[in-house]
Design an enzyme around this catalytic site. Sequence first.
Site, short mmCIF file in Angstrom:
data_model
loop_
_atom_site.label_atom_id
_atom_site.label_comp_id
_atom_site.label_asym_id
_atom_site.label_seq_id
_atom_site.Cartn_x
_atom_site.Cartn_y
_atom_site.Cartn_z
N GLY A 17 0.82 -1.20 0.00
CA GLY A 17 0.00 0.00 0.00
C GLY A 17 0.86 1.25 0.00
N GLY A 19 -0.47 4.55 0.45
CA GLY A 19 -1.18 5.70 0.99
C GLY A 19 -0.38 6.39 2.07
N GLY A 21 -0.32 5.95 5.33
CA GLY A 21 0.28 5.04 6.30
C GLY A 21 1.49 4.32 5.77
CB VAL A 85 -0.73 -8.87 -2.09
CG1 VAL A 85 -0.60 -10.18 -1.30
CG2 VAL A 85 0.51 -8.00 -1.86
CD GLU A 179 -13.46 18.78 2.43
OE1 GLU A 179 -12.78 19.18 3.38
OE2 GLU A 179 -13.21 17.73 1.80
#
Length: 431
Positions: A17, A19, A21, A85, A179
């Site tokens: 990943g 992102g 994190g 994966v 938003e």
Amino acid sequence: MNYVDAGIETADVVIVGSGFGGLAAAKQLNKSGVNYVLISSTPEHLFQPLLYQVATGVLPATDIAPPIAQVLRRHKNGQVRLGTVVDIDADAAVLTYETPTGRSKIRYGSLIAATGANQSYFGRDDFAEKTYSLKTIDDAKRLRAQIERVFAEAAGADEKTRERLLSFVVVGAGPTGVEVAGQLKELAKRYYHQQISVTLVEGAGAVLPPFGGTLSAYARESLTKGGVEVLLDTFVTDIEPGKVTVKTKDGVERGIGAETVVWSAGVQAGGFAELLAEVTDCPTDRAGRLLINQDCTVGGHADIFAIGDMTSLNGYPGQSPTAMQEGRHVADIIRGKKPAGTPFVYWDKGSMAVISRFSAVTKLNDKIKFTGVIAWAAWLAVHLFYLVGFRNRFAAIASWLVAFIGTGRPGFAEVNKKAEATTALEHRQAA
């Protein structure tokens, strides 16, 4: 260094990943020179909180999606792989990932899962084909194309057709929904000079539910003053071409005209999270998120960590600050800066959301809150700080100046030219 063991590549750490994190973990590991391989299904790091600005033309896509390899280019012990994966052998610590050229295996010392979550449709998967979500760059581009289409067709349409085309429903009054609703009104008023219908539907009893109190009330009032119809305690029961059916908690049902429906309600973890839960016997919540241990490990596997939106821990918010803090926490455990088993503790630095130009809400804690221009300026500063790379920050400043101070939309460059030509023609005809 990476090496090959019996035909299987080996790395100290594998991150799945790219992102907030995943990148936070990679940067923290790099401080100690830890060898890692980052596997991502996309070649870019996505600044997801600003996707709505790509969709509404405030920012071009390139400003919020820099290449991962470029972001991590100074990491001598880090490698980036494009792939997905497809299998994990948790006992042997080997995962299999699929690339554009085939399948590869890699053995890890530690695994960090950080693949985020998808949109949830609460059991109505058919809504996915009838609505526009904002989870990927392609989602944002798809919504932007829809916005361009309806405004272009409405420009030369009769009144009834124009009213139909310029009807929008936004589902979910969290930060993204608020938003989007606010920017649609801004876009119509300041750029297209058209009247549009925007309805914001929320199942909870407040706009921006996590903010609560005066901030939620301010957000609702600001949206209403801007011309957005806000429906609270209301749920979507059906969507069909040109119409959204909603029902209040009291059972009152009504239909709303909607050429465009933007869905921003709820998340659902799947894909890699589902695979990880299966191979580790990790329990999940109703949204499919992994119920991780206090130290962010998964099930009974001390060498597997999971962070971010694909997890649930202590009710911490599913936001980028949580993912980044978790990423740094697990990286510190791996690189020996924290003892194994150290519980993760979230530091709440506050929350913020933009409503419209010069209008936002910011909550640092229960006592310190801001609204209006001050909150809007704080939002700009924080998001500018977290944009990756100097070029992206510089480009974002230029785009925000054009969009918020001027009347242009950098993401609608070609449409801007057509709009200006149409306006000039209308003026000549009126004269």
